[in-house]
Write a protein that holds these residues in place. Structure first.
Motif, short mmCIF file in Angstrom:
data_model
loop_
_atom_site.label_atom_id
_atom_site.label_comp_id
_atom_site.label_asym_id
_atom_site.label_seq_id
_atom_site.Cartn_x
_atom_site.Cartn_y
_atom_site.Cartn_z
N ARG A 57 0.81 -1.40 0.11
CA ARG A 57 0.19 0.01 0.04
C ARG A 57 0.94 1.31 -0.14
O ARG A 57 0.27 2.46 -0.37
N ASN A 58 2.33 1.10 0.61
CA ASN A 58 2.98 2.24 0.48
C ASN A 58 4.36 1.76 0.01
O ASN A 58 5.51 1.82 0.75
N PRO A 59 4.46 1.86 -1.22
CA PRO A 59 5.78 1.18 -1.89
C PRO A 59 6.81 2.32 -1.58
O PRO A 59 8.14 1.70 -1.67
N ALA A 60 6.53 3.44 -1.32
CA ALA A 60 7.94 4.47 -0.93
C ALA A 60 8.34 3.90 0.25
O ALA A 60 9.62 4.14 0.54
N HIS A 61 7.96 3.33 0.90
CA HIS A 61 8.58 2.76 2.33
C HIS A 61 9.30 1.50 2.31
O HIS A 61 9.91 0.93 3.24
N LYS A 62 9.37 0.84 0.87
CA LYS A 62 10.30 -0.29 0.97
C LYS A 62 11.59 -0.14 1.29
O LYS A 62 12.08 -1.03 1.58
N LYS A 63 12.18 1.19 0.95
CA LYS A 63 13.54 1.33 1.27
C LYS A 63 13.74 0.99 2.86
O LYS A 63 14.90 0.71 3.09
N LEU A 64 12.80 1.65 3.51
CA LEU A 64 12.92 1.31 5.03
C LEU A 64 13.08 -0.08 5.27
O LEU A 64 14.09 -0.55 6.08
N ALA A 65 12.24 -0.99 4.61
CA ALA A 65 12.13 -2.34 4.99
C ALA A 65 13.36 -3.06 4.59
O ALA A 65 14.10 -3.87 5.04
N TRP A 66 14.03 -2.40 3.22
CA TRP A 66 15.22 -3.10 2.81
C TRP A 66 16.35 -2.62 3.56
O TRP A 66 17.35 -3.93 3.70
N ARG A 67 16.50 -1.62 4.47
CA ARG A 67 17.46 -1.33 5.29
C ARG A 67 17.49 -2.22 6.54
O ARG A 67 18.54 -2.93 6.98
N ASP A 68 16.28 -2.74 6.92
CA ASP A 68 15.99 -3.65 8.08
C ASP A 68 16.61 -4.81 7.63
O ASP A 68 17.05 -5.71 8.59
N PHE A 69 16.19 -5.36 6.25
CA PHE A 69 16.58 -6.66 5.98
C PHE A 69 18.28 -6.80 6.02
O PHE A 69 18.66 -7.63 6.06
N LEU A 70 18.63 -5.72 5.51
CA LEU A 70 20.38 -5.92 5.32
C LEU A 70 21.04 -5.94 6.60
O LEU A 70 21.83 -6.44 6.95
N GLU A 71 20.35 -5.14 7.73
CA GLU A 71 20.71 -5.36 9.26
C GLU A 71 20.60 -6.58 9.52
O GLU A 71 21.56 -7.00 10.28
N ALA A 72 19.57 -7.29 9.02
CA ALA A 72 19.32 -8.70 9.65
C ALA A 72 20.29 -9.80 9.10
O ALA A 72 21.08 -10.53 9.61
N LYS A 73 20.65 -9.47 7.80
CA LYS A 73 21.57 -10.09 7.06
C LYS A 73 23.33 -9.94 7.64
O LYS A 73 23.87 -10.97 7.75
N VAL A 74 23.43 -8.58 7.92
CA VAL A 74 24.84 -8.34 8.52
C VAL A 74 24.91 -9.12 9.88
O VAL A 74 25.89 -9.61 10.22
N ARG A 75 23.89 -8.95 10.72
CA ARG A 75 23.75 -9.71 12.13
C ARG A 75 23.85 -11.20 12.05
O ARG A 75 24.83 -11.47 12.78
N LEU A 76 23.32 -11.68 11.03
CA LEU A 76 23.34 -13.14 10.93
C LEU A 76 24.82 -13.41 10.58
O LEU A 76 25.63 -14.47 11.08
N LYS A 77 25.44 -12.77 9.66
CA LYS A 77 26.85 -12.99 9.30
C LYS A 77 27.82 -12.84 10.48
O LYS A 77 28.71 -13.69 10.47
N ALA A 78 27.71 -11.67 11.42
CA ALA A 78 28.32 -11.62 12.25
C ALA A 78 28.20 -12.74 13.38
O ALA A 78 29.26 -13.24 14.04
N LEU A 79 27.05 -13.30 13.54
CA LEU A 79 26.84 -14.40 14.49
C LEU A 79 27.31 -15.59 14.17
O LEU A 79 28.00 -16.33 14.74
N ALA A 80 27.28 -15.86 12.70
CA ALA A 80 27.91 -17.06 11.89
C ALA A 80 29.22 -16.94 12.28
O ALA A 80 30.26 -18.10 12.59
N GLY A 81 30.11 -15.70 12.18
CA GLY A 81 31.62 -15.63 12.51
C GLY A 81 31.85 -15.74 13.69
O GLY A 81 33.05 -16.65 13.97
N GLU A 82 31.24 -15.43 14.75
CA GLU A 82 31.40 -15.67 16.26
C GLU A 82 31.33 -17.29 16.53
O GLU A 82 32.00 -17.72 17.31
N ALA A 83 30.47 -18.09 15.77
CA ALA A 83 30.17 -19.33 16.12
C ALA A 83 31.61 -19.99 15.45
O ALA A 83 31.99 -21.02 15.92
#
Length: 279
Positions: free
Chosen positions: A253-279
């Motif tokens: 309904r609000n496609p202009a806000h997709k960029k916000l969700a994209w940033r959030d998904f990138l944050e999750a990707k980076v956190r997963l990569k960091a946690l995998a490196g710690e393991a």
């Protein structure tokens, strides 16, 4: 059936479908015109005749037929749900418990349980609020238009349904896609908390305001929450980093806000990569 009548019937059915009414209330059709005529005849037979010119006697309204009442959820059902959720020792046991659970009225109006989709051993888990019409029909979360968008968002961070786990706070579709009531939410809360605990993801992503508020036990709105790491604490005390983000249905309904969700998904990707490196 004449073409004109068929077109009118089709238009009426489309109206009901657009309004969210997609299931019959009874197994057989009712002729309401015949029922009304029968009530009129019955009233004329049972009421005393009045003399011509006499003032009309007040008519006593006919009693409405008693309708079957669904089970009204009580606070005791929430306590029962907590006890049953704690007893589940595996994801399959939890599913079976939910299949048999009769303490939430939503179970009786939904077509089927919508438990989860994806890989419960995946390092990332996504939690929405409740199933919609498409999910109710297929028995899997996020399969409609918002689910297709979620799939594309997962692909953008190198994930798919085989490398992610997807569930909802409410496992049954509310009738007409209405918002779940606070009591319905409290009854279902122990089950999603146990589901998260059994899955044990390294990162949790909550999709939309309702699921974020429930999982994070907060009253803050999604625009205040999104983009900032939060913590979900499981009943056993384990802390899971959680990223609240916008729901795919909102993004449609609000496609202009997709960029916000994209940033959030990138944050999750980076956190997963960091946690995998710690393991």
């Amino acid at each position: 059936m004449p073409d004109r009548i068929a077109a009118e019937v089709e238009a009426l059915l489309r109206f009901y479908a657009d309004a969210g009414y997609d299931a019959a209330l009874d197994e057989v059709p009712h002729d309401r015109f015949a029922e009304t005529a029968e009530r009129i005849v019955r009233r004329e037979v049972t009421q005393p005749a009045q003399a011509p010119g006499a003032p009309l006697l007040p008519q006593k309204p006919a009693a409405a037929p008693a309708l079957p009442q669904p089970t009204i959820p009580a606070e005791a059902q929430a306590a029962r749900a907590r006890e049953m959720a704690r007893s589940a020792r595996s994801m399959e046991e939890l599913r079976q418990i939910l299949e048999a659970f009769d303490g939430c009225n939503l179970r009786f109006t939904a077509k089927q349980l919508v438990f989860a989709d994806g890989n419960p051993q995946a390092p990332i888990m996504f939690v929405g609020e409740a199933p919609g019409r498409d999910e109710d029909l297929e028995g899997r979360p996020f399969v409609g238009r918002s689910g297709q968008l979620l799939d594309r968002m997962l692909q953008a961070i190198g994930r798919d349904r085989d490398s992610a786990y997807i569930a909802n706070v409410i496992p049954w579709r509310p009738p007409g896609n209405r918002d779940p009531s606070p009591l319905e939410t409290e009854i279902c809360r122990p089950f999603i908390e146990r589901q998260i605990e059994l899955a044990g993801p390294k990162v949790l992503v909550t999709l939309g305001g309702p699921s974020s508020k429930i999982i994070l036990n907060t009253r803050d709105g999604i625009m205040r929450l999104r983009g900032t790491w939060q913590t979900h604490t499981t009943p056993s005390g384990r802390e899971i980093p959680t990223m609240p983000t916008l729901h795919p249905a909102y993004l449609l309904r609000n496609p202009a806000h997709k960029k916000l969700a994209w940033r959030d998904f990138l944050e999750a990707k980076v956190r997963l990569k960091a946690l995998a490196g710690e393991a």
